[in-house]
Design a protein around this motif. Structure first.
Motif, PDB file in Angstrom:
ATOM      1  N   HIS A 172      22.955  60.678 -31.707  1.00 24.20           N
ATOM      2  CA  HIS A 172      24.080  60.188 -30.914  1.00 24.20           C
ATOM      3  C   HIS A 172      24.212  58.692 -31.113  1.00 24.20           C
ATOM      4  N   PHE A 173      25.372  58.166 -30.854  1.00 13.69           N
ATOM      5  CA  PHE A 173      25.537  56.721 -30.771  1.00 13.69           C
ATOM      6  C   PHE A 173      26.431  56.435 -29.586  1.00 13.69           C
ATOM      7  N   ALA A 174      26.248  55.286 -28.968  1.00 15.75           N
ATOM      8  CA  ALA A 174      26.993  54.952 -27.761  1.00 15.75           C
ATOM      9  C   ALA A 174      28.348  54.364 -28.115  1.00 15.75           C
ATOM     10  N   CYS A 175      29.344  54.724 -27.347  1.00 18.35           N
ATOM     11  CA  CYS A 175      30.694  54.177 -27.514  1.00 18.35           C
ATOM     12  C   CYS A 175      30.768  52.873 -26.728  1.00 18.35           C
ATOM     13  N   ALA A 176      31.191  51.782 -27.366  1.00 14.95           N
ATOM     14  CA  ALA A 176      31.183  50.464 -26.739  1.00 14.95           C
ATOM     15  C   ALA A 176      32.213  50.326 -25.627  1.00 14.95           C
ATOM     16  N   ARG A 177      33.359  51.024 -25.728  1.00 19.11           N
ATOM     17  CA  ARG A 177      34.430  50.847 -24.751  1.00 19.11           C
ATOM     18  C   ARG A 177      34.251  51.719 -23.512  1.00 19.11           C
ATOM     19  N   ARG A 178      33.504  52.777 -23.623  1.00 18.17           N
ATOM     20  CA  ARG A 178      33.306  53.665 -22.492  1.00 18.17           C
ATOM     21  C   ARG A 178      31.819  53.977 -22.384  1.00 18.17           C
ATOM     22  N   SER A 179      31.443  54.551 -21.288  1.00 19.34           N
ATOM     23  CA  SER A 179      30.052  54.909 -21.113  1.00 19.34           C
ATOM     24  C   SER A 179      29.743  56.286 -21.707  1.00 19.34           C
ATOM     25  N   ALA A 180      30.752  56.948 -22.242  1.00 19.74           N
ATOM     26  CA  ALA A 180      30.544  58.279 -22.834  1.00 19.74           C
ATOM     27  C   ALA A 180      29.696  58.175 -24.094  1.00 19.74           C
ATOM     28  N   ARG A 181      28.983  59.239 -24.393  1.00 20.48           N
ATOM     29  CA  ARG A 181      28.190  59.298 -25.617  1.00 20.48           C
ATOM     30  C   ARG A 181      28.887  60.229 -26.597  1.00 20.48           C
ATOM     31  N   LEU A 182      28.951  59.816 -27.852  1.00 17.89           N
ATOM     32  CA  LEU A 182      29.617  60.591 -28.882  1.00 17.89           C
ATOM     33  C   LEU A 182      28.575  61.250 -29.767  1.00 17.89           C
ATOM     34  N   LEU A 183      28.819  62.477 -30.132  1.00 21.36           N
ATOM     35  CA  LEU A 183      27.939  63.213 -31.018  1.00 21.36           C
ATOM     36  C   LEU A 183      28.259  62.836 -32.458  1.00 21.36           C
ATOM     37  N   LEU A 184      27.260  62.385 -33.207  1.00 22.39           N
ATOM     38  CA  LEU A 184      27.447  62.039 -34.608  1.00 22.39           C
ATOM     39  C   LEU A 184      27.509  63.319 -35.420  1.00 22.39           C
ATOM     40  N   LEU A 185      28.641  63.568 -36.083  1.00 17.11           N
ATOM     41  CA  LEU A 185      28.841  64.789 -36.848  1.00 17.11           C
ATOM     42  C   LEU A 185      28.495  64.631 -38.324  1.00 17.11           C
ATOM     43  N   ALA A 186      28.742  63.460 -38.870  1.00 18.09           N
ATOM     44  CA  ALA A 186      28.466  63.243 -40.296  1.00 18.09           C
ATOM     45  C   ALA A 186      28.378  61.761 -40.569  1.00 18.09           C
ATOM     46  N   SER A 187      27.729  61.399 -41.657  1.00 17.62           N
ATOM     47  CA  SER A 187      27.713  60.019 -42.118  1.00 17.62           C
ATOM     48  C   SER A 187      27.850  59.983 -43.624  1.00 17.62           C
ATOM     49  N   ALA A 188      28.440  58.919 -44.115  1.00 20.27           N
ATOM     50  CA  ALA A 188      28.567  58.715 -45.554  1.00 20.27           C
ATOM     51  C   ALA A 188      27.753  57.483 -45.910  1.00 20.27           C
ATOM     52  N   PHE A 189      27.045  57.543 -47.014  1.00 16.75           N
ATOM     53  CA  PHE A 189      26.233  56.426 -47.463  1.00 16.75           C
ATOM     54  C   PHE A 189      27.023  55.618 -48.475  1.00 16.75           C
ATOM     55  N   LEU A 190      27.353  54.393 -48.101  1.00 21.10           N
ATOM     56  CA  LEU A 190      28.145  53.512 -48.955  1.00 21.10           C
ATOM     57  C   LEU A 190      27.237  52.822 -49.966  1.00 21.10           C
ATOM     58  N   PRO A 191      27.784  52.418 -51.120  1.00 19.21           N
ATOM     59  CA  PRO A 191      26.971  51.784 -52.154  1.00 19.21           C
ATOM     60  C   PRO A 191      26.561  50.358 -51.801  1.00 19.21           C
ATOM     61  N   ALA A 192      27.192  49.758 -50.816  1.00 15.10           N
ATOM     62  CA  ALA A 192      26.896  48.385 -50.401  1.00 15.10           C
ATOM     63  C   ALA A 192      27.441  48.192 -48.989  1.00 15.10           C
ATOM     64  N   ALA A 193      27.152  47.037 -48.406  1.00  9.37           N
ATOM     65  CA  ALA A 193      27.585  46.756 -47.043  1.00  9.37           C
ATOM     66  C   ALA A 193      29.109  46.733 -46.941  1.00  9.37           C
ATOM     67  N   ALA A 194      29.633  47.370 -45.890  1.00  9.27           N
ATOM     68  CA  ALA A 194      31.079  47.348 -45.631  1.00  9.27           C
ATOM     69  C   ALA A 194      31.470  45.944 -45.187  1.00  9.27           C
ATOM     70  N   ARG A 195      32.656  45.478 -45.625  1.00 10.77           N
ATOM     71  CA  ARG A 195      33.086  44.109 -45.362  1.00 10.77           C
ATOM     72  C   ARG A 195      34.382  43.997 -44.600  1.00 10.77           C
ATOM     73  N   GLY A 196      35.020  45.059 -44.262  1.00 12.78           N
ATOM     74  CA  GLY A 196      36.300  44.975 -43.565  1.00 12.78           C
ATOM     75  C   GLY A 196      36.666  46.331 -42.999  1.00 12.78           C
TER      76      GLY A 196
END
Length: 135
Positions: free
Chosen positions: A3-27
């Motif tokens: 899980h990860f916490a949502c910054a705008r609300r106190s609700a918790r969101l279930l992480l469904l998937a992640s993508a691995f980027l080749p380098a740090a995102a910049r924008g």
């Protein structure tokens, strides 16, 4: 479950998937006009991420500094990126259209026994044999 916490609300969101980027995102990531791809500016270029799979399809390279912003062409066939004082452009329409059925969702293309054909699989469980030269 992750899980990860949502910054705008106190609700918790279930992480469904992640993508691995080749380098740090910049924008900010930008969704393609057909909503199938996300262009993510990174230190390595622009990562094209499949929305349905959560995988990086390709990294558009050529920038001499990190790409900090991206935008899609209205047709989704080109991506522009801002890298320092340079604006770069990548043409994504390097193939041919084989099957255009916007209401259907295709998941894979597979080779057929005859090199002039290929198979397209869909979420509906059907496989379709296509003539590769008919596009």
């Amino acid at each position: 479950m992750s899980h990860f916490a949502c910054a705008r609300r106190s609700a918790r969101l279930l992480l469904l998937a992640s993508a691995f980027l080749p380098a740090a995102a910049r924008g900010a990531a930008r969704l393609s006009p057909d909503q199938r791809w996300v262009a993510v500016p990174t230190d390595a270029g622009v990562a094209l991420v499949s929305v349905s799979r959560g995988t990086v399809r390709d990294v558009l390279t050529g920038a001499h500094t990190p790409v900090t912003d991206v935008v899609w062409a209205a047709k989704g066939d080109r991506v522009w990126g801002l890298a320092g004082t340079a604006v770069l452009s990548w043409n994504l329409a390097d193939g041919q259209l084989l099957l255009d059925r916007p209401g259907e969702w295709f998941t894979d293309l597979l080779p057929a026994g005859d090199p002039a054909h290929l198979w397209a699989t869909g979420r509906d469980g059907r496989m379709r044999l296509l003539d590769a030269g008919s596009g």
